[in-house]
Design an enzyme around this catalytic site. Structure first.
Site, PDB file in Angstrom:
ATOM      1  CE1 TYR A   1       0.155   1.928   0.994  1.00  0.00           C
ATOM      2  CE2 TYR A   1       0.727   0.139  -0.492  1.00  0.00           C
ATOM      3  CZ  TYR A   1       0.025   0.610   0.592  1.00  0.00           C
ATOM      4  OH  TYR A   1      -0.807  -0.242   1.275  1.00  0.00           O
TER       5      TYR A   1
ATOM      6  CG  ASP B   1      -7.474  -5.448   4.525  1.00  0.00           C
ATOM      7  OD1 ASP B   1      -7.532  -5.368   3.280  1.00  0.00           O
ATOM      8  OD2 ASP B   1      -6.674  -6.199   5.115  1.00  0.00           O
TER       9      ASP B   1
ATOM     10  CE  LYS C   1      -5.650  12.427  11.968  1.00  0.00           C
ATOM     11  NZ  LYS C   1      -6.718  12.089  12.939  1.00  0.00           N
TER      12      LYS C   1
ATOM     13  CG  ASP D   1      -9.775  10.264  13.152  1.00  0.00           C
ATOM     14  OD1 ASP D   1     -10.277  10.887  12.202  1.00  0.00           O
ATOM     15  OD2 ASP D   1      -9.316  10.830  14.165  1.00  0.00           O
TER      16      ASP D   1
ATOM     17  CG  ASP E   1      -3.631  -1.321   2.280  1.00  0.00           C
ATOM     18  OD1 ASP E   1      -4.095  -2.295   1.658  1.00  0.00           O
ATOM     19  OD2 ASP E   1      -2.788  -1.416   3.190  1.00  0.00           O
TER      20      ASP E   1
HETATM   21  C1  IPM Z   1      -3.636  -4.491  -1.335  1.00  0.00           C
HETATM   22  C2  IPM Z   1      -2.437  -5.103  -0.661  1.00  0.00           C
HETATM   23  C3  IPM Z   1      -1.172  -4.443  -1.196  1.00  0.00           C
HETATM   24  C4  IPM Z   1      -1.251  -2.967  -0.846  1.00  0.00           C
HETATM   25  C5  IPM Z   1       0.140  -5.071  -0.714  1.00  0.00           C
HETATM   26  C6  IPM Z   1       0.237  -6.527  -1.040  1.00  0.00           C
HETATM   27  C7  IPM Z   1       1.334  -4.330  -1.243  1.00  0.00           C
HETATM   28  O1  IPM Z   1      -2.553  -4.987   0.717  1.00  0.00           O
HETATM   29  O2  IPM Z   1      -3.710  -4.540  -2.583  1.00  0.00           O
HETATM   30  O3  IPM Z   1      -4.510  -3.974  -0.646  1.00  0.00           O
HETATM   31  O4  IPM Z   1      -0.906  -2.581   0.277  1.00  0.00           O
HETATM   32  O5  IPM Z   1      -1.630  -2.194  -1.720  1.00  0.00           O
HETATM   33 MG    MG Z   2      -4.431  -4.227   1.365  1.00  0.00          MG
END
Ligand code: IPM
Ligand code: MG
Length: 353
Positions: free
Chosen positions: A141, A247, A186, A219, A243
Site C-alpha cells: 500500500y 472482506d 506467502k 491462499d 484487506d
Molecule cells: C479498507 C478499505 C481501504 C483499504 C480502501 C478504501 C483504501 O478497503 O479499509 O479495507 O484498502 O485499506
Molecule cells: Mg477493504
C-alpha cells in the site's frame, strides 16, 4: 469523562453511517454523564471537492488534537477516473500513515440470528469468533509506485520493527482470548513474507513462548476461513492480505455492513471505521447498515477512552436489536422486511436504556 472526537463522514453512505455512530455516542454520553465534543471534518471525495485535497490540513490538525476519530467511508464513481492523480482513498491512507495507526483490529463474529444472512452453510458458522489483526501502515500500500504506458510497479517493503510490533499486538490479544495465533503470509513466493515469517517465529519464541501459534499461506487461509472458520482465534497478517481476507470473512458475519474496525498505534488515539466502502449505489437512500459503524464507536470507547462498560453496552444493544429481528436490507434475507439506517440506529439506541 471529557473527550474530543473528530468525525469524518466522507462519501457515499459514509455520512449516513457516521451520523448513526455519533447518535449512539451522544446517547452513551447522556446515559453515563460523559462530555463528548465532536468536530466534523472533510475526508476523501468530500475533501477533494471542497479543497482539492482528500485529507485537508484542518482534518489532519483536528485528528491530531482528538482522543479518537470516527470515519464513515470514502470513494465513489465521481472521483474514480483511473487517470486522476488525486483519489479519495489517498485521504484514508494519508491519515493512517500520519497517525501511525499500524494495528488494524477487525473482529469477525457470527450471531446465530444472522446465520440465514450468510451465504455459508449454517453448521460452519457456529462459534465463529475471530480477531483479524491487519498491519496497516506498511507493505505494498505504501511502497513506491511507477507507471508508464506499458508497465507499472508497486513496491512491497517490510522492516523488522514493523513486523515485530504488529506481532506483539496480535500475540497479546491472543493471550487475552483463546490463546491461538495464526500468522498468514506467502512465504513460498514473497521475500517480504519470508522476513515476516522469520521475525514472527523469533518474536513469538522470545516473548510469547506459551502461545499456540502457526504460520499459514494466504491462499490456504482464504480456503480455511470458509471451511473451518471457528478454528481461528487471532489471525495476524500484512496489509493487503488483511484487506482481502476481512472482506471474505465478513460473509461469515452475514454482511460487510456488520464489521467494525479499530486502527491503533502506540498511543490510545485511534481511528475507527466500518470495514465496508462508500457503496455509492445505495447512498442517500437509507439502505445502509449502520451496525459496522456503531460497533466501531463501541471499539472507540473501549480502546481510546477506556470505557469498557459503555462499549459492551453498545455491543449488547446491537445484538439485542438483531435478535429482535430488526434488519437492514443487506441482512434481511428472503423475508423482504427491512428498516432504514435511521430506524436501525434508533432501535439500537432504544436498547441502550
Ligand atoms: C479498507 C478499505 C481501504 C483499504 C480502501 C478504501 C483504501 O478497503 O479499509 O479495507 O484498502 O485499506
Ligand atoms: Mg477493504
Amino acid at each position: 469523562m471529557d473527550a474530543l472526537i473528530t468525525v469524518l463522514p466522507g462519501d457515499g453512505i459514509g455520512p449516513e453511517v457516521a451520523s448513526a455512530g455519533v447518535s449512539v455516542l451522544e446517547q452513551i454520553a447522556q446515559l453515563y454523564g460523559h462530555k463528548f465534543e465532536f468536530s466534523e471534518q472533510l475526508i476523501g471525495g468530500a475533501g477533494i471537492d471542497a479543497e482539492n485535497d482528500p485529507c485537508p490540513a484542518n482534518t489532519r490538525a483536528s485528528c491530531k488534537e482528538s482522543d479518537a476519530i470516527l470515519l464513515g467511508a470514502v470513494g465513489g464513481p465521481k472521483w474514480s477516473d483511473p487517470n486522476a492523480s488525486i483519489r479519495p482513498e489517498q485521504g484514508i491512507l494519508a491519515l493512517r500513515a500520519e497517525l501511525q495507526v499500524f494495528a488494524n483490529l477487525r473482529p469477525v463474529n457470527t450471531m446465530d440470528e444472522l446465520a440465514e444472512a450468510s451465504p455459508i452453510k449454517t453448521d460452519r458458522l457456529k462459534g465463529v469468533d475471530i480477531m483479524v489483526v491487519r498491519e496497516l501502515t506498511g507493505g505494498i500500500y505504501f511502497g513506491e509506485k511507477t507507471r508508464d504506458q506499458d508497465s507499472a510497479t508497486d513496491l512491497c517493503t517490510y522492516h523488522r520493527y514493523e513486523v515485530e510490533r504488529i506481532i506483539r499486538v496480535a500475540a497479546t490479544l491472543a493471550q487475552q482470548r483463546r490463546g491461538i495465533l495464526c500468522s498468514v503470509d506467502k512465504a513460498n513466493v514473497l521475500e517480504t513474507s519470508r522476513l515476516w515469517r522469520d521475525v514472527t517465529t523469533t518474536t513469538l519464541a522470545a516473548e510469547f513462548p506459551d502461545l499456540d501459534s502457526e504460520h499459514m499461506l494466504v491462499d490456504a487461509a482464504a480456503m480455511h476461513l470458509i471451511n473451518r472458520p471457528s478454528s481461528f482465534d487471532v489471525i495476524v497478517t500484512e496489509n493487503m492480505f488483511g484487506d482481502i481476507l476481512t472482506d471474505e470473512a465478513s460473509m461469515l458475519a452475514g454482511s460487510l455492513g456488520m464489521l467494525p474496525s479499530a486502527s491503533l498505534g502506540e498511543s490510545t488515539r485511534g481511528l475507527y471505521e466500518p470495514i465496508h466502502g462508500s457503496a455509492p449505489d445505495i447512498a442517500g437512500k437509507g439502505l445502509a447498515n449502520p451496525c459496522g459503524t456503531i460497533a466501531s464507536a463501541a471499539m472507540l470507547l473501549r480502546h481510546s477512552l477506556n470505557l469498557d462498560e459503555e462499549a459492551a453496552k453498545i455491543e449488547a444493544a446491537i445484538h439485542a436489536t438483531i435478535a429482535a429481528g430488526v434488519r437492514t436490507a443487506d441482512i434481511a434475507g428472503d423475508s423482504g422486511h427491512y428498516v432504514t439506517t435511521e430506524e436501525m440506529t434508533q432501535a439500537i439506541i432504544q436498547r441502550l436504556q
